[in-house]
Write a protein that holds these residues in place. Structure first.
Motif, PDB file in Angstrom:
ATOM      1  N   TYR A 294      35.444  86.677  -1.141  1.00 27.06           N
ATOM      2  CA  TYR A 294      34.473  86.222  -0.708  1.00 27.06           C
ATOM      3  C   TYR A 294      34.101  84.893  -1.168  1.00 27.06           C
ATOM      4  O   TYR A 294      34.004  84.262  -2.036  1.00 27.06           O
ATOM      5  CB  TYR A 294      32.973  86.518  -0.434  1.00 27.06           C
ATOM      6  N   TYR A 295      34.674  84.556   0.039  1.00 25.53           N
ATOM      7  CA  TYR A 295      34.350  82.666   0.193  1.00 25.53           C
ATOM      8  C   TYR A 295      33.215  82.479   1.651  1.00 25.53           C
ATOM      9  O   TYR A 295      33.601  82.716   2.467  1.00 25.53           O
ATOM     10  CB  TYR A 295      35.660  81.290   0.241  1.00 25.53           C
TER      11      TYR A 295
ATOM     12  N   ALA B  73      33.502  86.679 -13.224  1.00 31.64           N
ATOM     13  CA  ALA B  73      32.365  86.339 -12.691  1.00 31.64           C
ATOM     14  C   ALA B  73      32.978  86.572 -11.308  1.00 31.64           C
ATOM     15  O   ALA B  73      32.597  86.603 -10.013  1.00 31.64           O
ATOM     16  CB  ALA B  73      31.062  86.248 -12.349  1.00 31.64           C
ATOM     17  N   PHE B  74      34.103  86.081 -10.930  1.00 31.36           N
ATOM     18  CA  PHE B  74      34.497  84.957  -9.749  1.00 31.36           C
ATOM     19  C   PHE B  74      36.017  85.647  -9.839  1.00 31.36           C
ATOM     20  O   PHE B  74      36.656  85.523  -8.804  1.00 31.36           O
ATOM     21  CB  PHE B  74      35.139  83.301  -9.920  1.00 31.36           C
ATOM     22  N   LYS B  75      36.289  87.328 -10.570  1.00 31.33           N
ATOM     23  CA  LYS B  75      37.740  87.984 -10.401  1.00 31.33           C
ATOM     24  C   LYS B  75      37.510  88.891  -9.868  1.00 31.33           C
ATOM     25  O   LYS B  75      36.201  89.280  -8.601  1.00 31.33           O
ATOM     26  CB  LYS B  75      37.927  88.389 -11.923  1.00 31.33           C
ATOM     27  N   LYS B  76      38.746  89.130  -8.702  1.00 30.51           N
ATOM     28  CA  LYS B  76      38.696  90.276  -7.100  1.00 30.51           C
ATOM     29  C   LYS B  76      37.950  91.381  -7.787  1.00 30.51           C
ATOM     30  O   LYS B  76      37.687  91.924  -9.112  1.00 30.51           O
ATOM     31  CB  LYS B  76      40.112  90.781  -6.639  1.00 30.51           C
ATOM     32  N   PRO B  77      36.934  91.846  -7.408  1.00 27.47           N
ATOM     33  CA  PRO B  77      35.446  93.289  -7.428  1.00 27.47           C
ATOM     34  C   PRO B  77      36.910  94.102  -7.762  1.00 27.47           C
ATOM     35  O   PRO B  77      38.362  94.091  -6.950  1.00 27.47           O
ATOM     36  CB  PRO B  77      34.948  93.252  -6.144  1.00 27.47           C
TER      37      PRO B  77
ATOM     38  N   ASN C 109      29.987  87.525  -8.738  1.00 26.64           N
ATOM     39  CA  ASN C 109      29.695  89.248  -8.509  1.00 26.64           C
ATOM     40  C   ASN C 109      28.801  89.460  -9.352  1.00 26.64           C
ATOM     41  O   ASN C 109      28.299  90.147  -8.147  1.00 26.64           O
ATOM     42  CB  ASN C 109      31.227  89.930  -8.555  1.00 26.64           C
ATOM     43  N   LYS C 110      28.454  89.018  -9.956  1.00 31.16           N
ATOM     44  CA  LYS C 110      27.094  89.203 -10.805  1.00 31.16           C
ATOM     45  C   LYS C 110      25.729  88.724 -10.233  1.00 31.16           C
ATOM     46  O   LYS C 110      25.113  89.851 -10.197  1.00 31.16           O
ATOM     47  CB  LYS C 110      27.548  88.583 -12.233  1.00 31.16           C
TER      48      LYS C 110
END
Length: 124
Positions: A89-90, A119-123, A102-103
Motif C-alpha cells: 500500500y502507498y 517491514a516494508f516488503k510485500k506482505p 506492515n508492522k
C-alpha cells in the motif's frame, strides 16, 4: 491614374524625409553651466547639483513564504490508499509518496532504508 499614384508616393517620401530630419538633442544648458574655460585653456568642472545627481535604485524587499514542513509519518485508512502491483500500500500526499509499514500500519515517507527493511516488503 499614374498621376495619383505618383502624387501619393511623392507625399509619402516628403513625409518620411521630413520626419527623419527632426532630431531631438538633449538640453545643453545643464552641461555647459557646469564647465568653465579659463584663460590658460584648462577645463574646470564644478560639482553637479543634487537634482542632477544619480540616485541609487532601491530594490523592493520580497518576502519569501516559509517552506511547508513535510511530515515523515502519516496515518491513512487503507481503503483510501492505493495498492501497488506487488501488493504493498502507498499514499501520495503533496507530491510525496508514503509507503505502509506492515508492522504498525502507519505510512512513512519514502527513503532508501525501506528497500532493505522487512517491514516494508510485500506482505507474505
Amino acid at each position: 491614374m499614374h498621376k495619383i499614384f505618383q502624387g501619393i508616393v511623392g507625399v509619402f517620401i516628403i513625409i518620411a524625409v521630413q520626419s527623419c530630419s527632426k532630431k531631438t538633442l538633449p538640453n545643453r544648458t545643464a552641461v555647459n553651466s557646469n564647465i568653465k574655460i579659463k584663460s590658460d585653456t584648462m577645463l574646470v568642472v564644478k560639482k553637479l547639483d543634487s537634482s542632477l545627481a544619480i540616485k541609487p535604485v532601491i530594490k523592493p524587499v520580497i518576502k519569501q513564504k516559509p517552506k511547508e514542513s513535510i511530515p515523515k509519518v502519516i496515518v491513512v485508512n487503507d481503503k483510501f490508499a492505493n495498492k501497488s502491483v506487488d501488493g504493498r500500500y502507498y499514499y501520495d500526499l503533496q507530491g510525496n509518496r508514503y509507503w505502509r509499514n506492515n508492522k504498525d500500519g502507519k505510512y512513512y515517507l519514502f527513503n532508501k532504508a525501506m528497500l532493505t527493511d522487512d517491514a516494508f516488503k510485500k506482505p507474505g
